[in-house]
Design an enzyme around this catalytic site. Structure first.
Site, PDB file in Angstrom:
ATOM      1  N   TRP A 128      -4.877  -0.388  -3.063  1.00 35.17           N
ATOM      2  CA  TRP A 128      -4.687   1.036  -3.308  1.00 35.17           C
ATOM      3  C   TRP A 128      -5.077   1.396  -4.748  1.00 35.17           C
ATOM      4  O   TRP A 128      -5.777   2.388  -4.962  1.00 35.17           O
ATOM      5  CB  TRP A 128      -3.241   1.437  -3.019  1.00 35.17           C
ATOM      6  N   GLU A 177       5.576  -9.422   7.258  1.00 32.14           N
ATOM      7  CA  GLU A 177       7.028  -9.244   7.392  1.00 32.14           C
ATOM      8  C   GLU A 177       7.514  -9.686   8.766  1.00 32.14           C
ATOM      9  O   GLU A 177       8.583 -10.300   8.885  1.00 32.14           O
ATOM     10  CB  GLU A 177       7.421  -7.787   7.136  1.00 32.14           C
TER      11      GLU A 177
END
Length: 124
Positions: free
Chosen positions: A114, A71
């Site tokens: 995850w 980002e």
């Protein structure tokens, strides 16, 4: 480049100050970065708690750090593109779209990381 004659500890200190300004600017001007920082603040303690081994903990937390890194780079690309010209240009749009795709890919990778670790935990 500015301050090319600065070396040693002064150069390191300057780099830290410039990095601080980079974080500050991204926080102020990029809503997506603020959201991802908040996500990072939630997932980091969770990842440290859920990860059983140091490798799992590193993967869980590291995947979220990767999102922040991508980002930051995407925000830098967007700032440069906007600095060059605000008028619509195919290459400018392409550069921004590619940066956005990189952020999306990092988020997908974090989700896969995850999901894989948590799914393996459920199977065992």
């Amino acid at each position: 480049m500015a301050n090319q004659n600065v070396t040693g500890i002064r150069r390191i200190l300057n780099a830290c100050v410039f990095s601080y300004y980079g974080f500050k600017a991204t926080w102020q001007h990029e809503a997506a970065f603020r959201q991802e920082v908040l996500l990072f603040l939630v997932t980091t303690p969770l990842g440290l708690w859920l990860g059983e081994t140091i490798i799992e903990k590193l993967l869980l937390v590291g995947s979220m750090i990767l999102v922040l890194l991508v980002e930051l780079l995407n925000s830098a690309v967007e700032a440069v593109v906007d600095r060059v010209s605000l008028e619509h240009h195919e290459l400018s749009g392409r550069a921004k779209d590619i940066g956005s795709a990189a952020v999306m890919l990092s988020l997908v990778w974090a989700g896969i990381t995850w999901g894989s670790i948590l799914l393996l935990r459920g199977i065992q």
